[in-house]
Design an enzyme around this catalytic site. Structure first.
Site, PDB file in Angstrom:
ATOM      1  CB  CYS A  67      -0.950  -0.046   1.184  1.00 35.15           C
ATOM      2  SG  CYS A  67      -2.233   1.215   1.196  1.00 35.15           S
ATOM      3  CG  HIS A  68      -0.076   5.038   1.101  1.00 37.48           C
ATOM      4  ND1 HIS A  68      -1.385   4.629   1.112  1.00 37.48           N
ATOM      5  CD2 HIS A  68      -0.022   6.087   0.241  1.00 37.48           C
ATOM      6  CE1 HIS A  68      -2.095   5.404   0.302  1.00 37.48           C
ATOM      7  NE2 HIS A  68      -1.295   6.298  -0.240  1.00 37.48           N
ATOM      8  CD  GLU A  98      -2.549   8.865  -2.394  1.00 38.10           C
ATOM      9  OE1 GLU A  98      -3.510   8.896  -1.596  1.00 38.10           O
ATOM     10  OE2 GLU A  98      -1.527   8.178  -2.212  1.00 38.10           O
TER      11      GLU A  98
END
Length: 148
Positions: A67-68, A98
């Site tokens: 993910c991030h 995003e």
């Protein structure tokens, strides 16, 4: 939340967690960076995390992030002194995703764009579809949860 707070083992582990500065790559086979938008702010410039990830990379151990979580890789150097992601297949939360969640102006930088700037060979599946890549001991994924 209440269930966790009443979990004696969970609370014991939380209260006795080891500070990041005291964690060393020795004794571990891999490191995993979870995602979430908090990672965008907490991980990229955290010197203790950068040092730990460089220890893992230098020791030839698995470095993984989803993910991030790959935000934590952007300032990490490989044993050759180049960005850890340079010349390697990587993925993570895409720029398109995003924009889809309207956070492109909230995060300090777009992850996909930064990984590409660092020489990462960014790959992605369809938006929100399960996907992961491995390049040697570097494993990254976008943490898809079946959302379309």
């Amino acid at each position: 939340v209440e269930e966790f707070l009443l979990d004696d083992i969970g609370m014991k582990n939380l209260l006795e967690s080891v500070p990041l500065a005291d964690v060393k790559a020795d004794g571990f086979d891999a490191v995993f960076l979870p995602g979430g938008h908090g990672a965008c702010f907490d991980m990229p410039d955290e010197p203790r995390l950068i040092a730990l990830l460089e220890q893992f990379a230098a020791s030839g151990k698995v470095v993984s992030a989803v993910c991030h979580g790959p935000m934590g890789l952007v300032n990490v150097k490989g044993p050759d002194g180049k960005p850890l992601v340079a010349g390697k297949k990587v993925t993570g939360f895409s720029d398109a995703e995003e924009y889809a969640v309207a956070k492109e102006k909230v995060v300090p930088f777009l992850l996909e764009a930064r990984l590409r700037e660092l020489g990462g060979l960014y790959e992605s599946g369809d938006k929100w579809a399960p996907f992961a890549v491995r390049d040697g001991k570097l494993v990254t994924g976008p943490l898809r949860w079946g959302r379309k």
